[in-house]
Structure formats: structure tokens, C-alpha cells
Design a protein around this motif. Structure first.
Motif, short mmCIF file in Angstrom:
data_model
loop_
_atom_site.label_atom_id
_atom_site.label_comp_id
_atom_site.label_asym_id
_atom_site.label_seq_id
_atom_site.Cartn_x
_atom_site.Cartn_y
_atom_site.Cartn_z
N ASP A 165 40.55 78.52 64.97
CA ASP A 165 41.76 78.87 64.23
C ASP A 165 43.01 78.34 64.93
N LEU A 166 42.87 78.01 66.22
CA LEU A 166 44.01 77.53 66.99
C LEU A 166 43.49 76.79 68.21
N VAL A 167 44.23 75.76 68.65
CA VAL A 167 43.88 74.98 69.84
C VAL A 167 44.98 75.12 70.88
N GLU A 172 45.66 70.10 59.70
CA GLU A 172 46.50 71.30 59.66
C GLU A 172 46.10 72.34 60.70
N LEU A 173 45.25 71.95 61.64
CA LEU A 173 44.80 72.87 62.68
C LEU A 173 45.96 73.17 63.64
N PRO A 174 46.31 74.44 63.84
CA PRO A 174 47.42 74.76 64.74
C PRO A 174 47.13 74.34 66.19
N VAL A 175 48.10 73.70 66.82
CA VAL A 175 47.95 73.20 68.20
C VAL A 175 49.16 73.65 69.02
N ILE A 176 48.89 74.30 70.15
CA ILE A 176 49.93 74.62 71.13
C ILE A 176 49.63 73.81 72.39
N ASP A 221 53.68 74.09 68.81
CA ASP A 221 54.52 74.72 69.83
C ASP A 221 54.19 74.07 71.17
N TYR A 222 55.00 74.38 72.17
CA TYR A 222 54.94 73.69 73.45
C TYR A 222 55.26 74.72 74.53
N VAL A 223 54.33 74.99 75.45
CA VAL A 223 54.52 75.99 76.49
C VAL A 223 54.40 75.30 77.85
N THR A 224 55.41 75.47 78.70
CA THR A 224 55.39 74.82 80.01
C THR A 224 54.76 75.73 81.06
N LYS A 225 54.03 75.11 81.99
CA LYS A 225 53.44 75.81 83.12
C LYS A 225 54.48 75.90 84.25
N PRO A 226 54.47 77.01 85.01
CA PRO A 226 53.66 78.21 84.80
C PRO A 226 54.22 79.06 83.66
N PHE A 227 53.36 79.79 83.00
CA PHE A 227 53.78 80.62 81.87
C PHE A 227 53.19 82.01 82.03
N SER A 228 53.79 82.98 81.39
CA SER A 228 53.24 84.34 81.39
C SER A 228 52.27 84.47 80.22
#
Length: 231
Positions: A48-50, A76-80, A101-108
Motif C-alpha cells: 500500500d506504500l513504499v 499510483e503506488l505511494p512512495v516516501i 513525500d520526502y523525509v530526511t535522516k535522521p528522523f523521528s
């Protein structure tokens, strides 16, 4: 039904940490260590999400995201994307190739889970919480209850999971094989026609005389929930 997440991360410690924490949050997690392994996993079962790491061996996360957007079954597969690259131009590049979406390391983990649920609310609203709705049907996962309009619908466990699977992506046609994997599991051998039998039971439970049948049969393909079908 838990949302299925494919974690594509080559650093084993990070992959294990993600899997452990996401499973605690109620997700079903599969891990792939590189792009080739990820493509095999996607062929076997669509998540459902990657969660996709940028820095992968052989094929970068950027290139893998580009490939996913070029394929009809993953377009249409959701990718973060997960990455240590925090510059604005890198974020823009990641979003330009199709990341949601885009999440930078380090992350909570709390922030990551919140972002995952936000993406799921947009792509598959029924996966984001305990209650799913479709037309006049309400499915409560926590209480294992289903209502249609003002009446309770009494379903067996298999019919409940089958309805849950269909409600996650209304309008999407699920093949019988996909429903077998999602409802019965990949490790269980079940005859393909078993899906038809349980769809029949689900229809009988949902539909009284005069009710619109919300389940559409697609010849040679499978089943879908359809707002306009049966009118």
C-alpha cells in the motif's frame, strides 16, 4: 486490515529498526535490500506504500522511483523517500521523479508514521484509521462491526476481511488472485473459486431486496466496489 509497507533500505540496522517500529504501529512490513530485490517483491505483491532509501547499491532510489512511475501497475503506488540528502534541490529532485513525500535522516518515528498516514489518507483513506466508509456502508476494524444504513450487517471473519480489502480502494478492480493474497494470505493454498463463494455470501449479507449491490463483477478480471453499480 493493516496497511502493507515495503521498506527498501540497504542498511540492515535501519531496515530492522523501521520494520520493528512500523509493526508496533500496526503496519505489515516487508524489507528489500536493493532495487532488484524490491522489484521482485513488487511483482509478488503490491504494497500500500513504499519507503524508499535514496542511496541504494546498483540502482539509486531516484532511478527506482522513476521506474515505478513508468510501470502501469505501480504508477499510483505511494512512495516516501528516505535520505540523508537534505538540500532543497535534492528534495525537489525527489518530488519531481514522483515521490509523494520526502523525509530526511535522521528522523523521528512519530514524524515518519504521521507522514505515512497522511499519504495513505490521500491514496487509500480506508487504510488510515479504524473506521472505513463506502456509500452507506461503515466498517469498524476495532469493533469488527459492519453497518449499512441503519442496520447491522453480520459477517463471518472471511467476509469481513474481504469487504475490508475491497473498501480500501473503492473502484479498483481486484483480481481473484490478489484477493486470495490479501484475505487468505500468500502461504495458504485456497482454490481460486473460493473467492467467488465468499463474494456471494458477502453480497447476500449486504443486500436486502431493493438494495443497490455495491460489488461489481468484472468479467475475467475480478471484483470492485462501485458507487454507481447496481443503480
Amino acid at each position: 486490515m493493516a496497511a502493507k509497507v515495503l521498506v527498501i533500505e540497504d542498511e540492515e540496522a535501519i531496515a530492522q529498526l523501521l520494520a520493528y517500529n512500523l509493526e508496533k504501529e500496526g503496519f505489515t512490513v516487508r524489507v528489500a535490500g536493493d532495487g532488484d530485490e524490491a522489484l521482485v517483491a513488487l511483482e509478488e505483491e503490491l504494497p500500500d506504500l513504499v519507503l524508499l532509501d535514496w542511496m541504494l547499491p546498483n540502482v539509486s532510489g531516484i532511478e527506482l522511483c522513476r521506474q515505478l512511475r513508468a510501470r502501469p501497475n505501480t504508477r499510483e503506488l505511494p512512495v516516501i523517500m528516505l535520505t540523508a540528502r537534505g538540500e532543497e534541490e535534492d528534495r525537489v529532485r525527489g518530488l519531481d521523479v514522483g515521490a509523494d513525500d520526502y523525509v530526511t535522516k535522521p528522523f523521528s518515528m512519530s514524524e515518519l508514521v504521521a507522514r505515512m498516514r497522511a499519504v495513505l489518507r490521500r491514496s487509500a483513506p480506508a487504510l488510515a484509521g479504524d473506521v472505513a466508509t463506502f456509500a452507506d456502508i461503515v466498517l469498524d476494524r476495532q469493533q469488527c462491526r459492519v453497518r449499512r444504513g441503519k442496520r447491522d450487517i453480520h459477517l463471518g471473519p472471511t467476509e469481513f476481511r474481504l469487504l475490508d480489502a475491497l473498501m480500501q480502494r473503492p473502484g479498483r478492480v481486484y483480481s481473484r488472485e490478489q484477493l486470495l493474497d490479501r484475505v487468505w494470505g500468500q502461504d495458504v493454498y485456497v482454490e481460486i473459486r473460493t473467492v467467488d463463494v465468499h463474494i456471494g455470501r458477502l453480497r447476500k449479507a449486504l443486500n436486502r431486496s431493493g438494495d443497490r449491490d455495491p460489488i461489481r463483477t468484472v468479467r475475467s478480471s475480478g471484483y470492485a466496489l462501485d458507487e454507481t453499480y447496481g443503480n
